[in-house]
Design a protein around this motif. Structure first.
Motif, PDB file in Angstrom:
ATOM      1  N   ARG A   1       1.022  -1.186  -0.211  1.00  0.00           N
ATOM      2  CA  ARG A   1      -0.038   0.131  -0.365  1.00  0.00           C
ATOM      3  C   ARG A   1       0.646   1.294   0.049  1.00  0.00           C
ATOM      4  O   ARG A   1       1.440   1.729   0.442  1.00  0.00           O
ATOM      5  CB  ARG A   1      -0.951   0.157   0.962  1.00  0.00           C
ATOM      6  CG  ARG A   1      -1.642   1.260   1.490  1.00  0.00           C
ATOM      7  CD  ARG A   1      -2.904   0.617   0.350  1.00  0.00           C
ATOM      8  NE  ARG A   1      -4.462   2.361   0.355  1.00  0.00           N
ATOM      9  CZ  ARG A   1      -5.151   1.460  -0.514  1.00  0.00           C
ATOM     10  NH1 ARG A   1      -5.196   0.651  -1.447  1.00  0.00           N
ATOM     11  NH2 ARG A   1      -6.255   2.441  -0.247  1.00  0.00           N
TER      12      ARG A   1
ATOM     13  N   GLY B   1       0.942   5.507   0.685  1.00  0.00           N
ATOM     14  CA  GLY B   1       0.510   6.327   0.400  1.00  0.00           C
ATOM     15  C   GLY B   1       0.550   8.385   0.961  1.00  0.00           C
ATOM     16  O   GLY B   1       1.647   8.090   0.081  1.00  0.00           O
ATOM     17  N   VAL B   2       0.706   9.031   1.254  1.00  0.00           N
ATOM     18  CA  VAL B   2       0.911  10.003   1.807  1.00  0.00           C
ATOM     19  C   VAL B   2       2.449  10.413   1.996  1.00  0.00           C
ATOM     20  O   VAL B   2       3.302  11.340   1.835  1.00  0.00           O
ATOM     21  CB  VAL B   2       0.623  10.974   2.157  1.00  0.00           C
ATOM     22  CG1 VAL B   2       0.650  10.799   3.623  1.00  0.00           C
ATOM     23  CG2 VAL B   2       1.162  12.487   2.725  1.00  0.00           C
TER      24      VAL B   2
ATOM     25  N   GLU C   1       5.152   7.978   1.101  1.00  0.00           N
ATOM     26  CA  GLU C   1       5.670   7.727  -0.119  1.00  0.00           C
ATOM     27  C   GLU C   1       6.080   8.612  -0.874  1.00  0.00           C
ATOM     28  O   GLU C   1       7.178   8.537  -1.527  1.00  0.00           O
ATOM     29  CB  GLU C   1       5.620   6.353  -0.800  1.00  0.00           C
ATOM     30  CG  GLU C   1       5.825   5.349  -0.100  1.00  0.00           C
ATOM     31  CD  GLU C   1       4.327   4.468   1.249  1.00  0.00           C
ATOM     32  OE1 GLU C   1       5.198   3.864   2.116  1.00  0.00           O
ATOM     33  OE2 GLU C   1       3.364   5.396   1.692  1.00  0.00           O
TER      34      GLU C   1
ATOM     35  N   TRP D   1       7.191   2.173  -6.797  1.00  0.00           N
ATOM     36  CA  TRP D   1       5.799   1.480  -6.179  1.00  0.00           C
ATOM     37  C   TRP D   1       4.682   2.335  -7.360  1.00  0.00           C
ATOM     38  O   TRP D   1       3.387   2.388  -6.859  1.00  0.00           O
ATOM     39  CB  TRP D   1       6.172   3.293  -5.309  1.00  0.00           C
ATOM     40  CG  TRP D   1       6.680   2.861  -4.469  1.00  0.00           C
ATOM     41  CD1 TRP D   1       7.231   2.127  -4.227  1.00  0.00           C
ATOM     42  CD2 TRP D   1       7.651   4.154  -3.492  1.00  0.00           C
ATOM     43  NE1 TRP D   1       8.460   1.696  -2.955  1.00  0.00           N
ATOM     44  CE2 TRP D   1       8.736   3.475  -2.430  1.00  0.00           C
ATOM     45  CE3 TRP D   1       7.544   5.314  -3.674  1.00  0.00           C
ATOM     46  CZ2 TRP D   1       8.904   4.073  -1.501  1.00  0.00           C
ATOM     47  CZ3 TRP D   1       8.326   6.448  -2.603  1.00  0.00           C
ATOM     48  CH2 TRP D   1       8.920   5.226  -1.736  1.00  0.00           C
TER      49      TRP D   1
ATOM     50  N   TYR E   1      -3.167   2.149  -4.495  1.00  0.00           N
ATOM     51  CA  TYR E   1      -2.704   3.383  -4.072  1.00  0.00           C
ATOM     52  C   TYR E   1      -4.174   4.030  -4.295  1.00  0.00           C
ATOM     53  O   TYR E   1      -4.985   3.498  -5.231  1.00  0.00           O
ATOM     54  CB  TYR E   1      -1.860   4.129  -4.295  1.00  0.00           C
ATOM     55  CG  TYR E   1      -1.283   3.977  -5.752  1.00  0.00           C
ATOM     56  CD1 TYR E   1      -1.715   4.655  -6.978  1.00  0.00           C
ATOM     57  CD2 TYR E   1      -0.178   3.307  -5.748  1.00  0.00           C
ATOM     58  CE1 TYR E   1      -1.978   4.352  -8.341  1.00  0.00           C
ATOM     59  CE2 TYR E   1       0.742   3.450  -7.415  1.00  0.00           C
ATOM     60  CZ  TYR E   1      -0.523   3.680  -8.344  1.00  0.00           C
ATOM     61  OH  TYR E   1       0.149   3.392  -9.741  1.00  0.00           O
ATOM     62  N   THR E   2      -4.459   4.894  -3.951  1.00  0.00           N
ATOM     63  CA  THR E   2      -5.676   5.819  -3.993  1.00  0.00           C
ATOM     64  C   THR E   2      -6.145   7.141  -4.981  1.00  0.00           C
ATOM     65  O   THR E   2      -4.533   6.755  -5.658  1.00  0.00           O
ATOM     66  CB  THR E   2      -6.538   6.625  -2.790  1.00  0.00           C
ATOM     67  OG1 THR E   2      -5.526   7.962  -2.821  1.00  0.00           O
ATOM     68  CG2 THR E   2      -6.718   5.282  -1.950  1.00  0.00           C
TER      69      THR E   2
ATOM     70  N   THR F   1      -4.153   9.756  -4.275  1.00  0.00           N
ATOM     71  CA  THR F   1      -2.296   9.604  -4.447  1.00  0.00           C
ATOM     72  C   THR F   1      -1.681   8.999  -5.237  1.00  0.00           C
ATOM     73  O   THR F   1      -0.327   9.531  -5.112  1.00  0.00           O
ATOM     74  CB  THR F   1      -2.404   7.930  -2.879  1.00  0.00           C
ATOM     75  OG1 THR F   1      -3.046   8.647  -2.013  1.00  0.00           O
ATOM     76  CG2 THR F   1      -0.934   8.002  -2.626  1.00  0.00           C
TER      77      THR F   1
END
Length: 318
Positions: A16, A18-19, A21, A58, A64-65, A68
């Motif tokens: 997952r 997120g912010v 990364e 990544w 991820y959303t 993101t």
């Protein structure tokens, strides 16, 4: 120099994203620029390549959303530009061009006009350095079109100055002057909250230096020398690589002007040469070679002869 780690994702999926990364990629970009400003690019290309590989892992293998994903793609695009800049400064224009086009694609996918404008601006700079003035002009104009509604007068100013560089290489004095005037007017509007972090290098010193480069291409050597001297003075102790480049340009302009000043040229050349090896930049090495060519015509002047001997000793040229 060691970048902020982006995580090891050579074999296993990163999971997952997120912010955290996204911020890691942003920090890597900031670190690259900070070290490049002080020391040049030679030691940084591998770090940039490894960071970019991780960021792409990544993007390709993480989950991820949508929001993101856009942010990560924009951050990766900025990392591509940073890596492209290091390639350009290291004398690898082909690699730089590929990386800039990757950033351009990322910008369009992420709907990021600031990144798109930055990529166009870099392509303009690369085209000018490669002797393609019309391409440089078109890319700079494309950048201005993209970022016109973004709200950053400083970014528009930089792209206008990129356009001026293209016109100068083409030899169009009128168009160069118009673009330079526009760049100064936009710069005078001041900074904005939306100015991107990478724009920090575009100080009054750089504004003066870029104009000096355009004047040099127009063979306005006295104005070019004065502008380069102003740039070095305004830089103070900051941006070591840029100071070294403009100091070398001072030497060239004093050597080739209508009424040459070889002693002044030799003094500036000595200051530029003293920047080695702290500044490791292929562009600086090439610029010092240009200094040697410009000073060669004044080799009978003792201080010039001394500099030529010192340069050849350091560079291994016989």
């Amino acid at each position: 120099m060691s970048l902020v780690p982006l995580g090891g994702v050579r074999e296993n999926p990163p999971g997952r994203i997120g912010v955290g990364e996204v911020r890691a990629v942003d920090r890597a970009v900031s670190q690259l620029y900070a070290h490049d400003h002080d020391h040049g690019s030679a030691a940084l290309r591998r770090d940039a390549s490894e960071a970019l590989h991780t960021a792409y892992q990544w993007l390709q293998r993480g989950t991820y959303t949508e929001r993101t994903g856009r942010r990560l793609r924009s951050a990766t695009g900025h990392l591509s530009i940073a890596a492209g800049w290091l390639s350009y400064d290291s004398g690898r224009p082909g690699d730089a061009r590929s990386l800039y086009h990757e950033a351009l694609a990322a910008a369009r996918i992420a709907d990021d006009p600031a990144l798109e404008g930055h990529a166009f601006g870099c392509l303009s700079l690369l085209a000018k350095a490669s002797g393609r003035p019309r391409e440089a002009i078109s890319a700079a104009q494309g950048a201005q079109t993209v970022v016109k509604s973004y709200g950053s007068a400083r970014m528009l100013s930089l792209m206008a100055m990129r356009e001026a560089g293209g016109w100068a290489l083409l030899g169009d004095v009128s168009a160069t002057d118009q673009a330079i005037v526009r760049a100064h007017r936009l710069y005078a509007e001041g900074p904005s909250d939306v100015d991107p972090a990478w724009l920090e290098f575009y100080t009054p010193a750089e504004l003066a230096g870029l104009e000096a480069l355009a004047r040099a291409d127009l063979h306005q050597h006295e104005r070019a020398a004065a502008g380069a001297e102003q740039a070095v003075l305004l830089y103070g102790d900051a941006f070591a690589r840029n100071r070294a480049l403009y100091t070398a340009d001072i030497a060239i302009q004093h050597a080739v002007r209508e009424r040459p000043e070889p002693e002044v040229a030799a003094e500036a050349a000595s200051r530029a040469l003293a920047c080695l090896p702290e500044v490791r930049s292929d562009r600086l090495l090439k610029q010092l070679h240009h200094v040697e060519s410009a000073l060669q015509r004044h080799a009978a002047v003792p201080v010039v002869a001394d500099w030529l001997d010192e340069y050849r000793t350091l560079s291994g040229v016989s």
